[in-house]
Design a protein around this motif. Structure first.
Motif, PDB file in Angstrom:
ATOM      1  N   UNK A 181      -7.646   7.153  -9.467  1.00  6.77           N
ATOM      2  CA  UNK A 181      -6.801   6.633  -8.437  1.00  6.77           C
ATOM      3  C   UNK A 181      -6.439   5.847  -7.489  1.00  6.77           C
ATOM      4  N   UNK A 182      -7.524   6.279  -6.713  1.00  2.00           N
ATOM      5  CA  UNK A 182      -8.333   6.152  -5.279  1.00  2.00           C
ATOM      6  C   UNK A 182      -8.922   4.493  -4.779  1.00  2.00           C
ATOM      7  N   UNK A 183      -9.626   4.123  -6.428  1.00  2.00           N
ATOM      8  CA  UNK A 183     -10.883   3.387  -6.041  1.00  2.00           C
ATOM      9  C   UNK A 183     -12.033   3.887  -5.318  1.00  2.00           C
ATOM     10  N   UNK A 184     -12.182   5.063  -4.876  1.00  2.00           N
ATOM     11  CA  UNK A 184     -13.523   5.833  -4.778  1.00  2.00           C
ATOM     12  C   UNK A 184     -13.632   5.547  -3.093  1.00  2.00           C
ATOM     13  N   UNK A 185     -12.163   5.621  -2.801  1.00  2.00           N
ATOM     14  CA  UNK A 185     -12.237   5.947  -1.153  1.00  2.00           C
ATOM     15  C   UNK A 185     -12.220   7.363  -0.390  1.00  2.00           C
TER      16      UNK A 185
ATOM     17  N   UNK B 249       1.831  -0.093   3.292  1.00  2.00           N
ATOM     18  CA  UNK B 249       1.077   0.731   4.406  1.00  2.00           C
ATOM     19  C   UNK B 249       0.208  -0.418   5.440  1.00  2.00           C
ATOM     20  N   UNK B 250       0.058  -1.550   5.375  1.00  2.00           N
ATOM     21  CA  UNK B 250      -0.058  -2.433   6.407  1.00  2.00           C
ATOM     22  C   UNK B 250       1.131  -1.843   7.374  1.00  2.00           C
ATOM     23  N   UNK B 251       1.911  -1.711   7.848  1.00  2.00           N
ATOM     24  CA  UNK B 251       2.878  -2.008   8.785  1.00  2.00           C
ATOM     25  C   UNK B 251       3.035  -0.377   8.719  1.00  2.00           C
ATOM     26  N   UNK B 252       2.685   0.290   8.672  1.00  2.00           N
ATOM     27  CA  UNK B 252       2.323   1.876   9.272  1.00  2.00           C
ATOM     28  C   UNK B 252       1.406   2.280  10.265  1.00  2.00           C
ATOM     29  N   UNK B 253       0.172   0.921   9.551  1.00  2.00           N
ATOM     30  CA  UNK B 253      -0.571   1.109  10.210  1.00  2.00           C
ATOM     31  C   UNK B 253      -0.609   0.204  11.904  1.00  2.00           C
TER      32      UNK B 253
ATOM     33  N   UNK C  58     -14.092  -2.728   2.506  1.00  2.00           N
ATOM     34  CA  UNK C  58     -13.590  -1.708   1.818  1.00  2.00           C
ATOM     35  C   UNK C  58     -13.370  -1.786   0.331  1.00  2.00           C
ATOM     36  N   UNK C  59     -13.012  -3.059  -0.223  1.00  2.00           N
ATOM     37  CA  UNK C  59     -13.075  -3.678  -0.365  1.00  2.00           C
ATOM     38  C   UNK C  59     -14.748  -3.600  -1.690  1.00  2.00           C
TER      39      UNK C  59
ATOM     40  N   UNK D 140      -8.015   4.921   7.111  1.00  2.00           N
ATOM     41  CA  UNK D 140      -7.677   4.635   5.603  1.00  2.00           C
ATOM     42  C   UNK D 140      -7.404   3.011   5.616  1.00  2.00           C
ATOM     43  N   UNK D 141      -7.192   2.801   3.811  1.00  2.00           N
ATOM     44  CA  UNK D 141      -7.390   2.038   3.269  1.00  2.00           C
ATOM     45  C   UNK D 141      -5.935   1.437   3.084  1.00  2.00           C
ATOM     46  N   UNK D 142      -4.863  -0.190   4.236  1.00  2.00           N
ATOM     47  CA  UNK D 142      -4.086  -0.101   3.743  1.00  2.00           C
ATOM     48  C   UNK D 142      -3.963  -1.450   2.722  1.00  2.00           C
ATOM     49  N   UNK D 143      -3.199  -1.044   1.091  1.00  2.00           N
ATOM     50  CA  UNK D 143      -3.278  -2.154   0.344  1.00  2.00           C
ATOM     51  C   UNK D 143      -2.012  -2.705   0.153  1.00  2.00           C
ATOM     52  N   UNK D 144      -0.854  -2.429   0.317  1.00  2.00           N
ATOM     53  CA  UNK D 144       0.684  -2.578   0.445  1.00  2.00           C
ATOM     54  C   UNK D 144       0.566  -2.659   1.733  1.00  2.00           C
TER      55      UNK D 144
END
Length: 462
Positions: A33-37, A60-64, A96-97, A53-57
């Motif tokens: 679910x978390x890609x190992x993060x 999430x990027x806006x929050x960062x 992270x990728x 954090x690892x913002x993907x959407x």
């Protein structure tokens, strides 16, 4: 013969077994679910206090972005600067990728290769030759568990490396922050020295015009001013470079950076060496990573020995028609595998053994290096602490006292203003030495903390 023979007639017990095995084994290989993060966050949390954090959407990027802007709206201390770097450094986000790439390899290792279908169709004066073959690589059923275990260990190793990248960015940011704050302090004091030298040079010029000062003394004062002006220009250039280095790590422009005006003071006490040495083998991520690599190579060696004689073993149902279309299909099984006539796999085994033993010896050397690196870093840390404390407690107060005493003598007209200017410059220079020594201490402190986590060059080489 009717070419639309029901598909059920084409099945065999072998096909059913193979398809069932493919579905059962392939169904176990799924993405987390978390890609190992989560493991990266957990490891990083042991060494730094900042949120990772690892913002993907887009959300999430806006929050960062909002969080980064909030931090930039205030004066930044070193911990806040590190937080911005971890949230906003695009190079780190790219690292992270690697988790996604490694996990994809793990999932792929848990899936059977697709079945192969081949068909031959020829026709000559009403005679036909039709071959239809569906084959499965059943050798994958033997190697799959070991391949999965190997890729699972590699995935864990990638998680360790990714966590190390987070901590490395944090360390680089700390050093860049200390450099930038120290550079600003040096500019401030260099300006004071320049202003003092300028006043001294101007006074010398006036006294020469009045006829009570000789040319040699004036040249000396003018030389002090020229040197001070160069030092000030150099300090300004270093300040810009230090701020740019910090801005690259934080991913923001230098005009957004408002830093503390002074470096943190020396700590009141230091930790002894023994706890640092003990922590090395418990915390160093490079040692953990190379152990995982060595384990994976051991399993790879076992797999190589297991598969040394057979590379490919494929089996599947086949049906063949020869003659008129009215003739029935001949049914059978297609089986193919490599015969170890010319290559008995000895070269592959020797290669795997050499790679494994190479990794074993590298792991042993890394453990030796880790202890040495910690002792060396601690010695630098301790020496810089003692030197900085000496400058702060001995040299700076003495220079200040000399200036104060000469101030009294100047007020009593016992010394010239040039002697007073010289003492003022010497006092400022001692403060500059303290700032530089304090900067070196905090850089040494960061380097020592990093030796407890791993060697950057070693982690990059794995």
């Amino acid at each position: 013969m009717n070419t639309n023979t029901p598909h059920a007639a084409f099945k065999s017990r072998t096909v059913i077994v193979l398809i069932s095995a493919s579905i059962a084994l392939g169904g176990c290989a799924t993405f987390s679910k978390d890609g190992g993060f989560g493991a990266v966050q957990e490891t990083a949390k042991k060494h730094i206090k900042q949120e990772v954090v690892w913002p993907k959407t887009e959300s999430e990027k806006n929050k960062v972005t909002e969080r980064v802007n909030e931090l930039l709206s205030k004066r930044l201390d070193v911990e806040q600067a590190v937080q911005i770097a971890i949230l906003n450094n695009k190079g780190l986000q790219a690292d992270f990728y690697n988790l996604g790439i490694s996990e994809a390899d793990l999932v792929q290792a848990g899936r059977l290769p697709n079945p192969k279908f081949s068909m031959l169709y020829t026709r000559n004066d009403g005679d036909y030759k039709i071959e239809q073959i569906l084959t499965f690589n059943i050798f994958s059923l033997i190697t799959m568990p070991k391949m999965q275990e190997i890729e699972r260990q590699r995935f864990v190793q990638t998680q360790k490396k990714t966590a190390f990248e987070v901590i490395k960015i944090a360390n680089h940011t700390r050093i860049a922050y200390f450099n930038a704050v120290a550079a600003t302090e040096q500019v401030r004091y260099s300006e004071q020295v320049k202003e003092s030298a300028e006043a001294s040079a101007e006074l010398a010029r006036s006294m020469v015009k009045a006829g009570n000062f000789n040319k040699l003394q004036q040249a000396r004062e003018q030389n002090f001013y020229a040197d001070a002006a160069l030092d000030y220009a150099n300090a300004k250039n270093k300040q810009v470079s230090a701020y740019e280095a910090l801005s690259r790590l934080l991913g923001v422009s230098i005009d957004q950076l408002i830093l503390e005006e002074r470096l943190p003071d020396l700590p009141k006490s230091l930790t002894e060496l023994q706890p640092f040495e003990k922590a090395a083998f418990e915390q160093r991520l490079d040692l953990q990573a190379i152990r995982l690599e060595t384990d994976a190579l051991a399993k790879q060696l076992g797999l190589t020995k297991t598969t040394r004689f057979i590379n490919v073993l494929e089996i599947g149902p086949a049906r063949v028609l020869e003659g008129p279309r009215s003739e029935p299909y001949k049914k059978g099984v297609e089986l193919s595998f490599e015969l170890p006539i010319f290559d008995w796999g000895t070269a592959r085994v020797a290669l795997a053994e050499s790679i494994y033993m190479q990794s074993v010896n590298r792991a042993a050397q890394l453990a030796i290096n880790a202890q040495s690196e910690i002792r060396e870093a601690y010695n630098t840390y301790r020496t810089n602490y003692d030197m900085t404390k000496h400058i702060r407690d001995e040299i700076v107060p003495l220079r200040k006292k000399i200036l104060q005493e000469n101030q009294l003598r100047y007020n009593g007209m016992l010394i010239s203003p040039f002697e007073l200017f010289g003492d003022a410059r010497a006092q400022v220079t001692s403060v500059q030495s303290y700032i530089e020594s304090l900067r070196e201490f905090w850089v040494a402190d960061s380097a020592l903390q990093m030796t407890l986590i791993g060697n950057e060059n070693m982690m990059e080489g794995n």
